[in-house]
Design a protein around this motif. Structure first.
Motif, short mmCIF file in Angstrom:
data_model
loop_
_atom_site.label_atom_id
_atom_site.label_comp_id
_atom_site.label_asym_id
_atom_site.label_seq_id
_atom_site.Cartn_x
_atom_site.Cartn_y
_atom_site.Cartn_z
N TRP A 171 0.78 -1.29 0.24
CA TRP A 171 -0.14 0.03 0.10
C TRP A 171 0.93 1.29 0.15
O TRP A 171 0.40 2.21 -0.53
CB TRP A 171 -1.10 0.13 1.30
CG TRP A 171 -2.12 -0.49 0.93
CD1 TRP A 171 -2.48 -1.95 1.62
CD2 TRP A 171 -3.26 -0.34 0.08
NE1 TRP A 171 -3.76 -2.17 1.11
CE2 TRP A 171 -4.30 -1.31 0.11
CE3 TRP A 171 -3.31 0.77 -0.91
CZ2 TRP A 171 -5.48 -1.16 -0.59
CZ3 TRP A 171 -4.68 0.80 -1.61
CH2 TRP A 171 -5.59 -0.36 -1.33
N GLY A 172 2.26 1.07 0.60
CA GLY A 172 3.21 2.26 0.51
C GLY A 172 3.33 2.65 -0.74
O GLY A 172 3.55 3.85 -0.96
N ALA A 173 3.48 1.72 -1.64
CA ALA A 173 3.87 1.94 -2.97
C ALA A 173 2.68 2.80 -3.95
O ALA A 173 2.90 3.54 -4.49
CB ALA A 173 4.01 0.80 -3.78
N ILE A 174 1.60 2.14 -3.48
CA ILE A 174 0.29 2.66 -4.12
C ILE A 174 0.00 4.36 -3.71
O ILE A 174 -0.13 5.10 -4.40
CB ILE A 174 -0.90 1.91 -3.75
CG1 ILE A 174 -0.86 0.55 -4.48
CG2 ILE A 174 -2.22 2.62 -4.22
CD1 ILE A 174 -1.77 -0.30 -4.02
N ILE A 175 0.12 4.65 -2.41
CA ILE A 175 0.12 5.81 -1.72
C ILE A 175 1.13 6.83 -2.31
O ILE A 175 0.96 7.77 -2.78
CB ILE A 175 0.17 5.74 -0.15
CG1 ILE A 175 -1.26 5.13 0.17
CG2 ILE A 175 0.38 7.15 0.36
CD1 ILE A 175 -0.99 4.52 1.61
N THR A 176 2.37 6.26 -2.22
CA THR A 176 3.38 7.08 -3.00
C THR A 176 3.32 7.26 -4.32
O THR A 176 3.50 8.33 -4.80
CB THR A 176 4.74 6.20 -2.49
OG1 THR A 176 5.08 6.15 -1.15
CG2 THR A 176 5.81 6.99 -3.34
N GLU A 177 2.86 6.12 -5.25
CA GLU A 177 2.60 6.66 -6.57
C GLU A 177 1.51 7.71 -6.71
O GLU A 177 1.37 8.59 -7.55
CB GLU A 177 2.26 5.35 -7.28
CG GLU A 177 3.45 4.48 -7.58
CD GLU A 177 3.09 3.38 -8.73
OE1 GLU A 177 2.10 3.28 -9.05
OE2 GLU A 177 4.10 2.57 -8.43
N LEU A 178 0.45 7.43 -5.76
CA LEU A 178 -0.67 8.57 -5.85
C LEU A 178 -0.12 10.16 -5.47
O LEU A 178 -0.49 10.96 -6.03
CB LEU A 178 -2.06 8.20 -5.15
CG LEU A 178 -2.51 6.94 -5.43
CD1 LEU A 178 -3.64 6.61 -4.70
CD2 LEU A 178 -3.32 7.30 -6.89
N MET A 179 0.82 10.03 -4.60
CA MET A 179 1.65 11.11 -4.39
C MET A 179 2.03 11.92 -5.59
O MET A 179 2.15 12.91 -5.99
CB MET A 179 2.68 11.17 -3.22
CG MET A 179 1.94 10.90 -1.97
SD MET A 179 3.53 10.49 -0.68
CE MET A 179 3.80 12.12 -0.42
N GLY A 180 2.67 10.91 -6.53
CA GLY A 180 3.51 11.25 -7.64
C GLY A 180 2.39 11.70 -8.59
O GLY A 180 2.56 12.82 -9.54
N VAL A 181 1.08 11.17 -8.47
CA VAL A 181 0.03 11.57 -9.45
C VAL A 181 -0.46 13.04 -9.29
O VAL A 181 -0.61 13.78 -10.05
CB VAL A 181 -1.12 10.46 -9.37
CG1 VAL A 181 -2.29 11.11 -10.47
CG2 VAL A 181 -0.68 9.35 -9.97
N GLN A 182 -0.49 13.17 -7.83
CA GLN A 182 -1.19 14.63 -7.64
C GLN A 182 -0.02 15.63 -7.66
O GLN A 182 -0.46 16.70 -7.83
CB GLN A 182 -1.39 14.36 -5.94
CG GLN A 182 -2.57 13.55 -5.70
CD GLN A 182 -2.72 13.09 -4.46
OE1 GLN A 182 -2.12 13.60 -3.44
NE2 GLN A 182 -3.80 12.24 -3.81
N ALA A 183 1.29 15.24 -7.66
CA ALA A 183 2.44 15.92 -7.80
C ALA A 183 2.52 17.03 -7.40
O ALA A 183 2.33 18.37 -7.80
CB ALA A 183 2.52 16.15 -9.53
#
Length: 394
Positions: A171-183
């Motif tokens: 889940w940490g990867a998913i949350i981290t990637e969504l941080m990247g999507v939100q940029a």
């Protein structure tokens, strides 16, 4: 964080009072976590395991609580002694807690003690996800992965970090990637050890059980087949928690029920864990495994953690491409759920700044191979350090 002796006594009593079923009717793990493995775990948990050691490790670290969007968020915050250290937020997964990340703190904050350069130092922030460990339990719906991603930016800015990076697995990867999507402009880049690299058509085909599409390279075919196995046979817990998390009263009431449920994450992790309880020496110890289960038991967060799957059901995939536009570093451990091919990583992440395949390690990389993961985080994010004092361009 000081647990009463009465709580620990009650835990041991419940373990010893377990009503055991008969053993499985097969000689492998195809029916789930094997009776012998859980009984070995229970014997050790009820007699020799010492929670106080984990408690002391946690209490030796700087821990804090802050309120974000009406919810208490617990986090560990260890600042490096080295100048110009890069702020990093690291997110755990399920079935997890901050216990999984404890071994990477010193290698990341104190790199010179681990054969690395002072210029590779990080200030490390490790939060407990909402509903996990010592963070608050959401009383209303809405704390999905995208919400957590936004909250982590609030947390880092609240700590005074105007430029930072993020890392995670599971889940940490998913949350981290969504941080990247939100940029957000403060986020320089991310590192993931479970990259979402499957394009929509590939992800859908694997979920449906269809044969591998034609034209895949050898690496891509292996990744597809491994993902298909995960969807078809390896993620039963994900469907249960995604659809009916509140029904899981058994794992909130039975320590052994909780332990068995947590052990049944993925085939390769289970094989590693079962060997540990048979006396083998692996990247994890029996105490590592029980520290993580015990923190969930003592905080009664089995169901509040399970609801994260429900919150995200139908909103965001586990392993799919999500549209990250900022710099991304990828580390591929061979016993991860799937080995992400470079070709798909390059398609998924237009600003791929690091890609490396490791020789050993699995899904719980920070926990199992902390030195290797720390080396990867240093190498993967090194090129972003010059941007710390400059505006980020998106």
């Amino acid at each position: 964080m000081n647990v009463s002796e009465a709580e620990l006594t009650e835990l041991r009593r419940r373990i010893k009072a377990t009503r055991w079923p008969e053993r499985e009717t097969v000689t492998d793990q195809s029916q789930g976590v094997q009776l012998a493995t859980v009984q070995q775990l229970a014997r050790y948990w009820a007699t020799d395991y010492d929670w106080r050691k984990c408690e002391a490790r946690l209490n030796a670290l700087p821990q804090f609580m802050t309120e974000i969007d009406g919810l208490d968020i617990h986090f560990i915050h260890v600042r490096s002694k080295h100048e110009n250290a890069l702020p990093l937020i690291v997110t755990h997964g399920w079935p997890g807690s901050v216990v999984e990340q404890l071994k990477v703190i010193d290698p990341l904050t104190n790199p010179t003690a681990h054969g690395a350069s002072a210029s590779d130092a990080f200030h490390v922030v490790i939060p407990s996800m909402p509903g996990y460990g010592y963070s608050g339990k959401p009383t209303t719906s809405g704390w999905d992965a995208a919400h957590i991603a936004r909250a982590w930016v609030v947390l880092m800015k609240r700590l005074g970090y105007t430029k930072f990076v993020a890392q995670g697995g599971d889940w940490g990867a998913i949350i981290t990637e969504l941080m990247g999507v939100q940029a957000p402009p403060e986020l320089l880049g991310i590192h993931t050890n479970m990259p979402g690299v499957f394009q929509a058509d590939i992800d859908k085909a694997a979920l449906s059980g269809a044969p591998a599409p034609s034209g895949l390279s050898a690496d891509e075919k292996v990744a597809y087949e491994r993902l298909q196995f995960v969807y078809q046979k390896g993620i039963a817990y994900g469907y249960q928690m995604g659809l009916r998390p509140q029904t899981l009263y058994g794992i909130a009431d039975s320590p052994v029920g909780l332990a068995a449920y947590f052990l049944d994450h993925d085939a390769r992790s289970y094989e590693l864990i079962s060997r540990v309880f048979q006396g083998a020496s692996e990247g994890l110890t029996r105490d590592d495994i029980l520290d993580n289960i015990t923190i969930t038991w003592l905080t009664n967060t089995a169901l509040s953690g399970a609801r994260l799957y429900w919150e995200n059901w139908g909103k965001v995939g586990f392993f799919n491409v999500k549209g990250v536009s900022i710099p991304v570093a990828v580390s591929v451990f061979p016993d991860e759920l799937y080995p992400a091919p470079r070709s798909w990583a390059e398609r998924a992440f237009p600003k791929l700044i690091h890609y490396n395949k490791l020789d050993k390690g699995g899904h719980f990389a920070a926990w199992e191979q902390p030195q290797l993961l720390s080396q990867e985080v240093r190498a993967g994010l090194r090129s972003l350090r010059g941007a710390q004092s400059q505006p980020t361009v998106h």
